[in-house]
Scaffold this active site. Structure first.
Site, short mmCIF file in Angstrom:
data_model
loop_
_atom_site.label_atom_id
_atom_site.label_comp_id
_atom_site.label_asym_id
_atom_site.label_seq_id
_atom_site.Cartn_x
_atom_site.Cartn_y
_atom_site.Cartn_z
N GLY A 46 44.34 5.03 10.31
CA GLY A 46 43.05 4.48 9.91
C GLY A 46 42.16 5.60 9.40
O GLY A 46 42.47 6.75 9.62
N THR A 47 41.03 5.29 8.71
CA THR A 47 40.38 6.39 8.02
C THR A 47 38.90 6.71 8.14
O THR A 47 38.60 7.65 8.84
CB THR A 47 40.79 6.41 6.54
N THR A 48 37.97 6.09 7.49
CA THR A 48 36.59 6.61 7.58
C THR A 48 35.71 5.80 8.53
O THR A 48 35.62 4.58 8.41
CB THR A 48 35.92 6.65 6.19
N SER A 182 39.55 10.79 7.02
CA SER A 182 39.93 11.47 5.79
C SER A 182 38.85 11.37 4.71
O SER A 182 38.74 12.22 3.83
CB SER A 182 41.25 10.91 5.26
#
Lengths: 274, 230
Positions: A46-48, A182
């Site tokens: 998963g990211t931001t 990221s």
């Protein structure tokens, strides 16, 4: 699973009297603790996630994309969780593991509250999350498999607070906003231009959406708002009145306003006049 | 050399039961009642911070009479049991029945082991059902015996007059305020009870869509609901 050792034995009782749920799990059923395992490359990521302090508390927002290598593995994953009625935890990294960590932390807080009869202070919660990472999840943090972000309403200071974490479980307080994942660098740049101290909850949600849009614009692992499927970023806010989890409709109307604005200026509105 | 006296098992169990009953009878009673708004737990308790009533899990409450140190240890073990189970399986898999059985095992083993003194406690485990018909009230006695109550239960030493008063003056379909008034009236059959000495909690049916349903009612709220000067 009730401990059949005699509570009449004071020695037994005191050594076992510990309010930490994670310690209890580590002692009784360590297999159920979150563990990143060996298949890190195979797991969804998963990211931001970002948090913004506003006039009525603090808000956390996260995009909905999970990736596996160069493929999108899920479009509607949640990365922002309510640990209790006044605390939010957001997690970037290996998705399944992140969900487990959020769940463990939620039980940890409730467990303490039930046994002690009073909730942990915000600083206590922040320290406890640091301790969890250090004691049980060191492996995960070494490879930066997951990085948590903590935000909560602190009744003692009467303000929203944000805590960021590093791989050693050390934490540091952020005054106004923080981003992890990221796409964090892009989101942070965006928030720097848009954030003003004392902004309202609605405005804070708007700049959070703008920042996530900018992150999704430049980071392939962060998902933008999915207009076709009506999948929008998760937003939750905590304040003196407790937890406020935004409905998709409420987020959707802000997203529509943002997109309308970006039709004429795709890179965003930029700094607004003070 | 001294010879140990022979004590028949009958006599030993009777002595232990008498001992435990005496300890429990010293404490004041606690009532658990089902009503339209949820399950109400009411205790006479002069301490504002040493609780007799507690939250165990999302829909499970705990009430106890007897020795404080013993039921406090049992309460903590109950919370551990519930949290561990809900964490390892799912939150929906934690039930009052399982908890009551575990308490029964623990108390029963201790009662018949003959080495330690028996527990001087009586416990009530209440579970709010998804539907009112699925509400559960269990009473666990000092010897490990478990009973299931229908609409209400009274634990503690002088329960009979309170049970009698409730049988006449309480309606399972009543509101929280009505039910609390009935409970206070029943407690007052045994002597004067001021509202300031009441510890009250509700497993709130209106919170079923959220996670934790247990709510403690504070002094002003109790006075407002009961509606007298106390």
């Amino acid at each position: 699973m009730i401990d059949h050792a005699s509570p009449h034995d004071p020695g037994q009782f005191w050594t076992r009297a510990n309010e930490s749920f994670a310690d209890l799990v580590a002692r009784t059923s360590p297999g159920t603790l979150p563990h990143p395992g060996q298949g890190e490359q195979l797991a969804a990521h998963g990211t931001t996630v970002l948090a913004v302090v506003h006039a009525d508390g603090v808000l956390m927002a996260g995009d909905r994309r999970a990736t596996q290598g160069n493929q999108i593995s899920q479009r509607d994953i949640r990365k922002v969780f309510a640990a209790d009625e006044s605390t939010l935890i957001g997690i970037a990294g290996s998705a399944g593991f992140a969900v487990d960590l959020a769940k463990l932390f939620g039980v940890e807080l409730a467990h303490y509250e039930k046994i002690e009869g009073t909730p942990l202070s915000f600083s206590g919660k922040a320290n406890r999350l640091g301790g969890l990472i250090r004691d049980h999840l060191g492996l995960a943090m070494q490879g930066f498999v997951v990085v948590p972000l903590l935000a909560g309403w602190d009744p003692r200071t009467g303000s929203g607070r944000i805590m960021g974490y590093d791989a050693t479980g050390g934490h540091y307080e952020e005054e106004s906003f923080a981003c992890i994942g990221s796409g964090a660098a892009f989101a942070r740049g965006s928030l720097k231009k848009l954030y003003r101290p004392g902004l309202g909850a609605e405005r804070a949600a708007m700049i959070a959406l703008q920042a996530l849009f900018d992150a999704a614009d430049d980071d392939s692992a962060t998902g933008g708002p999915d207009i076709v499927r009506a999948i929008y970023p998760t937003i939750a806010s905590v304040g003196p009145d407790g937890l406020d989890e935004w409905t998709p409709d409420r987020v959707g109307s802000l997203v529509e306003a943002m997109i309308e604005q970006r039709r004429t200026g795709p890179d965003g509105a930029g700094e607004e006049p003070r | 050399m001294s010879m140990p006296f022979y004590v028949s098992p009958d006599q030993m169990m009777k002595d232990r039961a008498d001992f435990a009953r005496k300890g429990i009878a010293r404490g004041r009673s606690v009532i658990a009642l089902r009503c339209a708004d949820g399950i109400v737990l009411v205790a006479e308790n002069s301490s504002g911070s040493l609780h007799k009533i507690s939250e165990i899990y999302d829909r499970i409450g705990f009430a106890a009479v007897g020795r404080y140190n013993e039921f406090e240890a049992l309460r903590v073990q109950g919370i551990r049991y519930a949290d561990l189970r809900g964490y390892a399986y799912d939150r929906a898999d934690v039930s009052a029945r399982g908890l009551a059985n575990s308490y029964a095992q623990l108390l029963g083993t201790s009662f018949s082991s003959g080495t330690d003194k028996p527990f001087e406690v009586q416990l009530c485990v209440a579970e709010l059902g998804a539907e009112p018909e699925l509400d559960r009230l269990f009473v666990i006695n000092f010897d490990g015996s478990v009973t299931q109550a229908d609409d209400f239960t009274v634990i503690g030493g002088r329960a009979e007059p309170i049970v009698e008063a409730l049988q006449n003056g309480y309606d399972v379909n009543g509101s929280l305020a009505e039910t609390l008034r009935a409970a206070v009236a029943a407690l007052r059959t045994g002597g004067d009870v001021s509202l300031g000495e009441l510890e009250v909690a509700l497993l709130d049916r209106s919170r079923l869509d959220r996670r934790r349903t247990f709510v403690r009612l504070d002094g002003p709220r109790i006075t407002e609901l009961v509606g007298d000067e106390g």
